[in-house]
Each structure stands twice: as structure tokens, then as C-alpha cells.
Design a protein around this motif. Structure first.
Motif, short mmCIF file in Angstrom:
data_model
loop_
_atom_site.label_atom_id
_atom_site.label_comp_id
_atom_site.label_asym_id
_atom_site.label_seq_id
_atom_site.Cartn_x
_atom_site.Cartn_y
_atom_site.Cartn_z
N TYR A 1 0.84 -1.21 0.00
CA TYR A 1 0.00 0.00 0.00
C TYR A 1 0.87 1.25 0.00
O TYR A 1 0.61 2.20 -0.72
CB TYR A 1 -0.90 0.03 1.23
N GLU A 2 1.88 1.23 0.86
CA GLU A 2 2.73 2.40 0.99
C GLU A 2 3.46 2.68 -0.32
O GLU A 2 3.54 3.81 -0.78
CB GLU A 2 3.77 2.20 2.09
N ARG A 3 3.99 1.60 -0.93
CA ARG A 3 4.72 1.77 -2.19
C ARG A 3 3.80 2.29 -3.29
O ARG A 3 4.16 3.17 -4.06
CB ARG A 3 5.31 0.42 -2.63
N THR A 4 2.58 1.70 -3.34
CA THR A 4 1.63 2.13 -4.37
C THR A 4 1.32 3.61 -4.19
O THR A 4 1.35 4.38 -5.15
CB THR A 4 0.32 1.32 -4.25
N SER A 5 1.04 4.01 -2.97
CA SER A 5 0.71 5.41 -2.71
C SER A 5 1.84 6.33 -3.14
O SER A 5 1.62 7.35 -3.77
CB SER A 5 0.43 5.63 -1.24
N GLU A 6 3.05 5.92 -2.76
CA GLU A 6 4.21 6.74 -3.11
C GLU A 6 4.32 6.92 -4.62
O GLU A 6 4.51 8.02 -5.13
CB GLU A 6 5.47 6.02 -2.64
N LEU A 7 4.16 5.80 -5.35
CA LEU A 7 4.28 5.85 -6.81
C LEU A 7 3.19 6.70 -7.44
O LEU A 7 3.46 7.52 -8.30
CB LEU A 7 4.23 4.43 -7.39
N ILE A 8 1.97 6.51 -6.96
CA ILE A 8 0.86 7.26 -7.55
C ILE A 8 1.01 8.76 -7.25
O ILE A 8 0.78 9.60 -8.12
CB ILE A 8 -0.51 6.80 -7.00
N LYS A 9 1.43 9.07 -6.03
CA LYS A 9 1.61 10.49 -5.69
C LYS A 9 2.69 11.12 -6.58
O LYS A 9 2.53 12.23 -7.06
CB LYS A 9 1.95 10.64 -4.21
N ALA A 10 3.76 10.35 -6.80
CA ALA A 10 4.83 10.87 -7.66
C ALA A 10 4.30 11.06 -9.09
O ALA A 10 4.60 12.06 -9.75
CB ALA A 10 6.01 9.89 -7.66
N SER B 1 0.85 16.94 -12.82
CA SER B 1 0.52 18.34 -12.55
C SER B 1 1.59 19.27 -13.13
O SER B 1 1.31 20.39 -13.51
CB SER B 1 0.33 18.58 -11.06
N ARG B 2 2.81 18.77 -13.20
CA ARG B 2 3.89 19.61 -13.75
C ARG B 2 3.70 19.89 -15.23
O ARG B 2 4.11 20.92 -15.73
CB ARG B 2 5.24 18.93 -13.53
N VAL B 3 3.10 18.93 -15.94
CA VAL B 3 2.82 19.19 -17.36
C VAL B 3 1.36 19.61 -17.56
O VAL B 3 0.80 19.49 -18.64
CB VAL B 3 3.18 17.96 -18.24
N ARG B 4 0.77 20.07 -16.47
CA ARG B 4 -0.61 20.57 -16.46
C ARG B 4 -1.62 19.57 -17.01
O ARG B 4 -2.56 19.92 -17.71
CB ARG B 4 -0.70 21.89 -17.23
N GLU B 5 -1.39 18.33 -16.69
CA GLU B 5 -2.36 17.29 -17.05
C GLU B 5 -3.02 16.84 -15.76
O GLU B 5 -2.35 16.67 -14.74
CB GLU B 5 -1.64 16.07 -17.66
N GLU B 6 -4.33 16.64 -15.81
CA GLU B 6 -4.98 16.17 -14.59
C GLU B 6 -4.99 14.65 -14.58
O GLU B 6 -5.25 14.02 -15.60
CB GLU B 6 -6.39 16.72 -14.50
N PHE B 7 -4.71 14.10 -13.42
CA PHE B 7 -4.66 12.66 -13.30
C PHE B 7 -6.06 12.12 -12.97
O PHE B 7 -6.72 12.61 -12.08
CB PHE B 7 -3.68 12.30 -12.17
N HIS B 8 -6.52 11.14 -13.72
CA HIS B 8 -7.84 10.56 -13.44
C HIS B 8 -7.78 9.08 -13.12
O HIS B 8 -8.36 8.61 -12.16
CB HIS B 8 -8.79 10.77 -14.61
#
Ligand code: GTP
Length: 323
Positions: free
Chosen positions: A253-262, A268-275
Motif C-alpha cells: 500500500y505504501e509503495r503504491t501510494s508513493e508511486l501514484i503520488k509521484a 501536474s507539472r505538465v498541467r495534465e490532470e490525473f484521473h
């Protein structure tokens, strides 16, 4: 529903740092720049639909602590849902820290006797001696100081997933309908022939509930009924194992969260929204999709005959149950 969460502990023990990591998704390296908290900093975090965490980050300098325990006593300690008390693992003033802790605990039991108490032995990354031995020693010490009060102790650090794990457990205890969520996730898991279904909070990506309730969150250990039962240290790491239905990785869970957050951050840096996200791996498929306005769901399937379109359809059909 508002839940008041007190974040207390000596100055410099790391309270604001953890708040910054968990709720603002800032990197650990940025915490070195944080100044001391003056008095109390309050934050409201909308967690799930109508669950709002009212986080009180209480500056830990002596003058503030003395004021919480005297003039501000009733304001600070009333209507508390959870008190999280942070101890610096490497403190040179453990006796003083324990004295303040005992005073806070007395006030809490007087004004909010129903409140849950979590203790974090923090900055475990700095501990030189065997971490488990040191953690056990601290655990006994804080247990003794807590008398008959039921407590849950975690070893944490901002430099690994232990902090995230502890906070997932804490937040899990605040969710009023956690058992119902587990039940619904089990139904989704069965409908998708999934190995596991996990519900994440949208901004923090803390784990709210999982379909494999018994083996998942250490939160189950926190709902202890006897003063002597404290959760095992989350800091001690188990050997890694592959993600498969029979032997799942203990830190998945922790690894998944870390990866998804990254990944979200990169979007967001390329102004794309994550869905949403689909992962097609050698031996499993994972679909991550929005469940409600405040949650994401991840469905992990090991059966190659299951189509991801069917998983998405099941998620869509299940949405109403989670709103
Ligand atoms: P007050 O606001 O005065 O009550 O202090 P605080 O408890 O909020 O402490 P703060 O979060 O400001 O952290 C103090 C220092 O500890 C910062 O320099 C952080 O970088 C550092 N720190 C926080 N967590 C950890 C950790 O897990 N490991 C290490 N090594 N340092 C940490």
C-alpha cells in the motif's frame, strides 16, 4: 462530521514535518526549513465526503506546553477524537517529555475520555542501536507512563513508509463506517475476481479500507481492548515478497501510494490532470480509478482472462454504494 485530532509532543520532535508530508505532499527534504510552530496551528482537511479532520498542530516549546496545560486546558483537550503524541526517538530529555506526556494524558482523560491515543516514536532513521530493541525499550517506557490508558505505539520516520503506515492506521480508526466500506470492497473484489481491492483517500493517498481487512491495516491492532496490547512496530521491516495472491508484499500500500503520488505530481507539472491508471504486468493487472469525489479505488487482478473494461464497469456500478 468533524473529528478533532491533537498533534502534540516536544519542540523539534517532527510534528509539523509529518503534517507537511502527509497532508501537503511535500518532500522530506523540505522539512529542514520549517520553523517552530507558534501556539496552535489548526487545519481542516476534508477527508471523506462528510468526514473532516480538524488537525491541531500544537507547538511544543515549553511555554506553549505550559499554557495548554493551564489557561488553555479545556479549549485544547475537549472534543478530541484522537491524540497523537510524538516522541523524538533520540531525545536527551525523555524524562521531561514523559512528564509533559503524562500531564497531557491526564487532561485528555478528563475532557475527552473516549479519545484514542497514538504514540509515535519518531525519527527512527537516526537510531544507531538495533532499531527493534530500542523501539521495544521506548514502548515499555511509554506504556508505563500511560497507566491503564489504551495506547497504540508506532515507530516512524519521514524518510520511509513507516510514517504513512502509522497515519493510515490512525485515520482508519476515525472513519465511522469502516466496516461497511470493507464489506462493499469485498463485494467489488468478488465481482471482479480480484485478489485485492484498496480504497485510497484522494489527496493524501492514505489507505482508507481494503477488501482483505484482516491482513491489511495495522489499524486492527489499534482497536485493542486491553491496555497491554500495543501494535507491533511498523518500523521493523519484513523481507520483500512478490505481489501474488498468496504472499503479498507487506508494504504494497505504501509503495503504491508513493508511486501514484509521484505520478500525480508529474502530471501536474505538465498541467495534465490525473484521473485513472491501468497497469498490465506480467502476472497481474491493476486498475486505479476514481471512486467518489474524495477517493480512488485500486483493483488488483491476477486472472489474465478478466478484461480491464469489465473492471472499470464494475467500479462504475459500485460508485453509488460508496457515496
Ligand atoms: P515545534 O513546531 O517547535 O513543536 O516542532 P515540531 O515538532 O513541529 O518539529 P518540526 O516538524 O519543525 O521538525 C524539526 C526538525 O526535525 C526538522 O528539521 C525536520 O527536518 C526534522 N525531522 C522531522 N522528522 C524527521 C525524521 O523522521 N527523521 C529525521 N532525521 N529528522 C526529522
Amino acid at each position: 462530521m468533524k473529528k478533532k485530532v491533537l498533534l502534540m509532543g516536544a519542540s523539534g520532535s517532527g510534528k509539523t514535518s509529518m503534517r507537511s508530508l502527509i497532508f501537503s505532499n511535500n518532500p522530506a527534504s523540505s522539512t529542514a526549513r520549517l520553523g517552530a510552530t507558534i501556539d496552535v496551528e489548526q487545519n481542516h482537511v476534508r477527508f471523506l465526503g462528510d468526514l473532516i479532520l480538524n488537525l491541531w498542530d500544537c507547538g511544543g516549546q515549553d511555554a506553549f506546553m505550559d499554557s495548554y496545560l493551564t489557561t488553555q486546558r479545556s479549549t485544547i483537550f475537549q472534543h478530541v477524537g484522537v491524540m497523537i503524541y510524538v516522541f523524538d526517538a533520540e531525545t536527551r530529555e525523555m524524562n521531561k517529555d514523559l512528564e509533559y506526556y503524562r500531564d497531557c494524558l491526564d487532561s485528555l482523560t478528563q475532557y475527552s475520555p473516549e479519545a484514542a491515543v497514538f504514540l509515535l516514536v519518531h525519527k527512527m532513521d537516526l537510531v544507531q542501536e538495533p532499531k527493534t530493541t530500542m523501539f521495544e525499550k521506548k514502548r515499555e517506557e511509554v506504556q508505563k507512563a500511560s497507566g491503564d490508558v489504551i495506547i497504540t505505539v508506532f515507530g516512524t520516520s519521514i524518510y520511509d513508509e513507516s510514517l504513512y503506515r502509522a497515519w493510515s492506521s490512525i485515520v482508519h480508526t476515525l472513519i465511522p463506517n469502516a466496516a461497511v466500506l470493507n464489506k462493499h470492497l469485498n463485494i467489488v473484489a468478488a465481482a471482479c475476481s480480484a485478489t485485492e481491492v484498496i480504497l485510497f483517500e484522494r489527496t493524501t493517498f492514505l489507505v482508507i479500507a481494503t477488501s482483505t481487512a484482516s491482513s491489511s491495516l495495522p489499524a486492527s491492532a489499534s482497536t485493542t481492548s486491553s491496555p497491554s496490547s500495543i501494535s507491533s512496530p511498523t518500523y521493523t521491516s519484513s523481507p520483500p515478497s512478490p505481489l501474488d495472491p498468496h504472499q503479498m508484499h507487506p508494504k504494497r500500500y505504501e509503495r503504491t501510494s508513493e508511486l501514484i503520488k509521484a505520478f500525480k505530481w508529474s502530471c501536474s507539472r505538465v498541467r495534465e490532470e490525473f484521473h485513472s491508471l491501468e497497469l498490465d504486468m506480467y502476472d497481474f493487472t491493476a486498475v486505479l480509478d476514481e471512486m467518489t469525489r474524495n477517493t480512488y479505488v485500486m483493483v488488483v487482478v491476477h486472472d489474465p482472462t478478466i478484461e480491464t473494461a469489465a473492471i472499470r464497469l464494475n467500479i462504475r456500478m459500485a460508485r453509488k454504494k460508496f457515496e
